[in-house]
Scaffold this active site. Structure first.
Site, mmCIF file in Angstrom:
data_model
loop_
_atom_site.group_PDB
_atom_site.id
_atom_site.type_symbol
_atom_site.label_atom_id
_atom_site.label_comp_id
_atom_site.label_asym_id
_atom_site.label_seq_id
_atom_site.Cartn_x
_atom_site.Cartn_y
_atom_site.Cartn_z
ATOM 1 N N SER A 125 0.838 -1.194 0.000
ATOM 2 C CA SER A 125 0.000 0.000 0.000
ATOM 3 C C SER A 125 0.875 1.247 0.000
ATOM 4 O O SER A 125 1.990 1.241 0.544
ATOM 5 C CB SER A 125 -0.842 -0.040 1.275
ATOM 6 O OG SER A 125 -1.379 1.217 1.557
ATOM 7 N N TYR A 149 -1.656 -1.041 10.972
ATOM 8 C CA TYR A 149 -1.911 -1.604 9.632
ATOM 9 C C TYR A 149 -0.715 -1.334 8.722
ATOM 10 O O TYR A 149 -0.178 -2.239 8.080
ATOM 11 C CB TYR A 149 -3.193 -0.999 9.039
ATOM 12 C CG TYR A 149 -3.345 -1.273 7.565
ATOM 13 C CD1 TYR A 149 -3.696 -2.552 7.113
ATOM 14 C CD2 TYR A 149 -3.122 -0.277 6.607
ATOM 15 C CE1 TYR A 149 -3.812 -2.810 5.744
ATOM 16 C CE2 TYR A 149 -3.245 -0.531 5.253
ATOM 17 C CZ TYR A 149 -3.589 -1.796 4.823
ATOM 18 O OH TYR A 149 -3.700 -2.047 3.480
ATOM 19 N N LYS A 153 2.171 -3.883 6.906
ATOM 20 C CA LYS A 153 2.542 -3.939 5.474
ATOM 21 C C LYS A 153 4.061 -3.769 5.302
ATOM 22 O O LYS A 153 4.688 -4.470 4.506
ATOM 23 C CB LYS A 153 1.810 -2.843 4.691
ATOM 24 C CG LYS A 153 0.325 -3.093 4.529
ATOM 25 C CD LYS A 153 0.063 -4.267 3.591
ATOM 26 C CE LYS A 153 -1.404 -4.624 3.520
ATOM 27 N NZ LYS A 153 -1.675 -5.907 2.881
HETATM 28 P P1 NAD Z 1 -10.894 -7.186 1.402
HETATM 29 O O1 NAD Z 1 -11.097 -7.171 2.863
HETATM 30 O O2 NAD Z 1 -12.071 -6.942 0.522
HETATM 31 O O3 NAD Z 1 -10.199 -8.548 0.945
HETATM 32 C C1 NAD Z 1 -9.351 -9.289 1.783
HETATM 33 C C2 NAD Z 1 -9.810 -10.733 1.756
HETATM 34 O O4 NAD Z 1 -8.952 -11.498 2.606
HETATM 35 C C3 NAD Z 1 -11.240 -10.917 2.273
HETATM 36 O O5 NAD Z 1 -11.956 -11.719 1.351
HETATM 37 C C4 NAD Z 1 -11.068 -11.615 3.618
HETATM 38 O O6 NAD Z 1 -12.160 -12.463 3.916
HETATM 39 C C5 NAD Z 1 -9.768 -12.372 3.392
HETATM 40 N N1 NAD Z 1 -9.012 -12.647 4.625
HETATM 41 C C6 NAD Z 1 -8.702 -11.795 5.631
HETATM 42 N N2 NAD Z 1 -7.978 -12.418 6.575
HETATM 43 C C7 NAD Z 1 -7.797 -13.699 6.144
HETATM 44 C C8 NAD Z 1 -7.146 -14.839 6.681
HETATM 45 N N3 NAD Z 1 -6.522 -14.787 7.873
HETATM 46 N N4 NAD Z 1 -7.174 -15.998 5.984
HETATM 47 C C9 NAD Z 1 -7.817 -16.070 4.780
HETATM 48 N N5 NAD Z 1 -8.469 -15.024 4.239
HETATM 49 C C10 NAD Z 1 -8.458 -13.852 4.909
HETATM 50 O O7 NAD Z 1 -9.733 -6.120 1.078
HETATM 51 P P2 NAD Z 1 -9.238 -5.531 -0.309
HETATM 52 O O8 NAD Z 1 -9.617 -4.090 -0.365
HETATM 53 O O9 NAD Z 1 -9.621 -6.434 -1.419
HETATM 54 O O10 NAD Z 1 -7.668 -5.578 -0.056
HETATM 55 C C11 NAD Z 1 -6.870 -6.665 -0.504
HETATM 56 C C12 NAD Z 1 -5.449 -6.429 -0.069
HETATM 57 O O11 NAD Z 1 -5.000 -5.172 -0.582
HETATM 58 C C13 NAD Z 1 -5.254 -6.352 1.449
HETATM 59 O O12 NAD Z 1 -4.039 -6.982 1.771
HETATM 60 C C14 NAD Z 1 -5.179 -4.860 1.710
HETATM 61 O O13 NAD Z 1 -4.443 -4.579 2.861
HETATM 62 C C15 NAD Z 1 -4.475 -4.367 0.452
HETATM 63 N N6 NAD Z 1 -4.745 -2.953 0.167
HETATM 64 C C16 NAD Z 1 -6.036 -2.508 0.081
HETATM 65 C C17 NAD Z 1 -6.280 -1.149 -0.159
HETATM 66 C C18 NAD Z 1 -7.695 -0.629 -0.207
HETATM 67 O O14 NAD Z 1 -7.891 0.585 -0.033
HETATM 68 N N7 NAD Z 1 -8.703 -1.456 -0.461
HETATM 69 C C19 NAD Z 1 -5.223 -0.257 -0.340
HETATM 70 C C20 NAD Z 1 -3.917 -0.754 -0.284
HETATM 71 C C21 NAD Z 1 -3.682 -2.112 -0.027
HETATM 72 N N1 UFG Z 2 -12.451 11.131 3.735
HETATM 73 C C1 UFG Z 2 -13.452 11.995 4.175
HETATM 74 N N2 UFG Z 2 -14.558 11.435 4.738
HETATM 75 C C2 UFG Z 2 -14.743 10.095 4.866
HETATM 76 C C3 UFG Z 2 -13.721 9.235 4.412
HETATM 77 C C4 UFG Z 2 -12.584 9.789 3.856
HETATM 78 O O1 UFG Z 2 -13.329 13.210 4.074
HETATM 79 O O2 UFG Z 2 -15.771 9.666 5.407
HETATM 80 C C5 UFG Z 2 -11.261 11.718 3.094
HETATM 81 C C6 UFG Z 2 -9.966 11.430 3.866
HETATM 82 O O3 UFG Z 2 -9.767 12.396 4.856
HETATM 83 C C7 UFG Z 2 -8.930 11.482 2.728
HETATM 84 C C8 UFG Z 2 -9.710 10.946 1.508
HETATM 85 O O4 UFG Z 2 -11.091 11.121 1.842
HETATM 86 O O5 UFG Z 2 -8.572 12.817 2.465
HETATM 87 C C9 UFG Z 2 -9.439 9.467 1.218
HETATM 88 O O6 UFG Z 2 -9.674 8.713 2.415
HETATM 89 P P1 UFG Z 2 -9.800 7.107 2.397
HETATM 90 O O7 UFG Z 2 -10.114 6.689 3.790
HETATM 91 O O8 UFG Z 2 -10.737 6.680 1.311
HETATM 92 O O9 UFG Z 2 -8.355 6.639 1.928
HETATM 93 P P2 UFG Z 2 -6.935 6.872 2.600
HETATM 94 O O10 UFG Z 2 -6.111 7.621 1.598
HETATM 95 O O11 UFG Z 2 -7.036 7.442 3.952
HETATM 96 O O12 UFG Z 2 -6.406 5.390 2.767
HETATM 97 C C10 UFG Z 2 -6.539 4.386 1.753
HETATM 98 C C11 UFG Z 2 -6.678 3.021 2.429
HETATM 99 C C12 UFG Z 2 -5.407 2.668 3.148
HETATM 100 C C13 UFG Z 2 -4.257 2.744 2.198
HETATM 101 C C14 UFG Z 2 -4.185 4.120 1.558
HETATM 102 C C15 UFG Z 2 -3.098 4.190 0.537
HETATM 103 O O13 UFG Z 2 -7.742 3.044 3.353
HETATM 104 O O14 UFG Z 2 -5.503 1.344 3.586
HETATM 105 O O15 UFG Z 2 -5.436 4.414 0.914
HETATM 106 O O16 UFG Z 2 -3.225 3.131 -0.339
HETATM 107 F F1 UFG Z 2 -3.124 2.522 2.890
#
Ligand code: NAD
Ligand code: UFG
Length: 339
Positions: A125, A149, A153
């Site tokens: 991330s 978190y 990572k």
């Molecule tokens: P998500 O929660 O939708 O998907 C994660 C999946 O992993 C889920 O289906 C959950 O059931 C499964 N899971 C969790 N713990 C587990 C375990 N112990 N064993 C087996 N399965 C398990 O999340 P996502 O948004 O699809 O994110 C996927 C990956 O990308 C994650 O590692 C997350 O940290 C990373 N990531 C997400 C974002 C974001 O904003 N969505 C940003 C950066 C990185």
């Molecule tokens: N925001 C609001 N109101 C809300 C939610 C978000 O104003 O209810 C604003 C936040 O302050 C920020 C922007 O919208 O300025 C984006 O916020 P998000 O929570 O959607 O995303 P972040 O950038 O905070 O974080 C996301 C994921 C993290 C990841 C990061 C970088 O949640 O896990 O992007 O990949 F690490």
């Protein structure tokens, strides 16, 4: 053609990636404990692709079941999405985050090593860049984190780099996602937060459909064009295609860190306006103080992804909002129709 174990494949990014992998002819086995997803997502992937999917309901902490699965399906590659992802929850329950994310990854790496499977693509991330010291963020930006978190990572990234340093026959691709948004254009799969969403796009979508009253905009006094936070939103289908490129590029020996972003930043207000246009709905909002831990601006330099993977984002903010809205409108309760 690869045989890929997809941990967390039923989740938001995993499900979209499975669609792209299947459509490109790869074989997949989804491994998920459904702690933050629904088995219905797998049915929907089958519906989109017309292909039957093998899946195992299992936990990544369960090394034995991982080994049996990798062995049974003869997997040669792993894409590792499984983990917990809520920044707020990680500060109140850090043990679960280190256990699922770090210990879970160790268990997966041990299973892979025991079966001599050494190709892995990992979901990292942009959070590992901490407070940006310069923009756009390149992969060489110093790494630091501000919450459990993010720490999990960064620890996993370091473990992967150490594994590679000890055995260069591994092929490791660390993908650093910026802000995933949108849904598959079919409207059949998308993000399904179990509770009130933490992230902007799903929150805005639930306001537009009337499930939530109004958006709280965290901070309007940032040093940005309109005072609200700026992020690099990337369509989840573009992100999924980045994984496909990463799979196709897997080499004999490598350990790469690659940004997956668009290189363009949008403010919270930009997103509200784009979503209003896409949905033709109102998105009422109010301003509130900054959210702890948020940075003003974060966006990627995506050049290295283009250079190494031949990948770049093709979909824009209007596509993200249009597709997110289609998913939200046709599945107002996500994968849970009984709600
Ligand atoms: P998500 O929660 O939708 O998907 C994660 C999946 O992993 C889920 O289906 C959950 O059931 C499964 N899971 C969790 N713990 C587990 C375990 N112990 N064993 C087996 N399965 C398990 O999340 P996502 O948004 O699809 O994110 C996927 C990956 O990308 C994650 O590692 C997350 O940290 C990373 N990531 C997400 C974002 C974001 O904003 N969505 C940003 C950066 C990185
Ligand atoms: N925001 C609001 N109101 C809300 C939610 C978000 O104003 O209810 C604003 C936040 O302050 C920020 C922007 O919208 O300025 C984006 O916020 P998000 O929570 O959607 O995303 P972040 O950038 O905070 O974080 C996301 C994921 C993290 C990841 C990061 C970088 O949640 O896990 O992007 O990949 F690490």
């Amino acid at each position: 053609m690869r045989k890929i174990l997809v941990t967390g494949g039923a989740g938001y990014i995993g499900s979209h990636t499975c669609v792209e992998l299947l459509e490109a002819g790869h074989e997949i086995i989804i491994y998920d404990n459904f702690s933050n997803s629904s088995p219905l997502a797998i049915k929907r992937i089958e519906e989109i692709t017309g292909k039957a999917i093998n899946f195992v309901s299992g936990d990544i902490l369960d090394q034995k079941t991982l080994e049996q699965t990798i062995h049974l399906y003869n997997c040669d590659t792993v894409i590792h999405f499984a983990g917990l992802k809520s920044v707020g929850e990680s500060t109140s329950d850090p043990i679960s985050y280190y256990e699922n994310n770090v210990a879970g990854t160790l268990s997966l790496l041990k299973a892979m090593k025991s079966l001599n499977v050494k190709n892995i693509v990992f979901s990292s991330s942009a959070t590992v860049y901490g407070q940006p010291q310069f923009l756009p963020l390149t992969e060489t930006h110093p790494l630091s984190t501000t919450n459990p978190y993010g720490n999990s990572k960064l620890v996993i990234e370091n473990i992967l780099r150490d594994v590679f340093a000890s055995s260069p026959d591994w092929s490791i691709t660390i993908l650093r996602y910026f802000n995933p948004a949108g849904a598959h254009s079919s409207g059949l799969i998308g993000e399904d937060p179990l509770d009130t969403p933490n992230n902007l796009m799903p929150y805005v979508a639930q306001v537009a459909i009337g499930k939530l009253k109004e958006l709280t905009v965290f901070g309007n006094d940032y040093d940005t064009p309109d005072g609200t936070g700026v992020r690099d939103y990337i369509h989840v289908t573009d992100l999924a295609r980045g994984h496909l490129k990463a799979i196709e590029q897997i080499g004999e020996s490598q350990c790469l860190e690659i940004n997956l972003g668009t290189g363009v930043g949008y403010s919270v207000i930009d997103i509200v306006n784009a979503f209003k246009k896409a949905s033709n709905k109102e998105v009422p909002f109010k301003f509130a103080p900054r959210r702890k831990g948020d940075v003003a601006t974060c966006f990627a330099n995506p050049n290295y992804a283009k250079q190494t993977l031949g990948w770049e984002a093709t979909l824009g903010i209007d596509d993200m909002c249009k597709d997110h809205w289609k998913w939200q409108e046709t599945n107002p309760n996500g994968y849970n129709p009984a709600e």
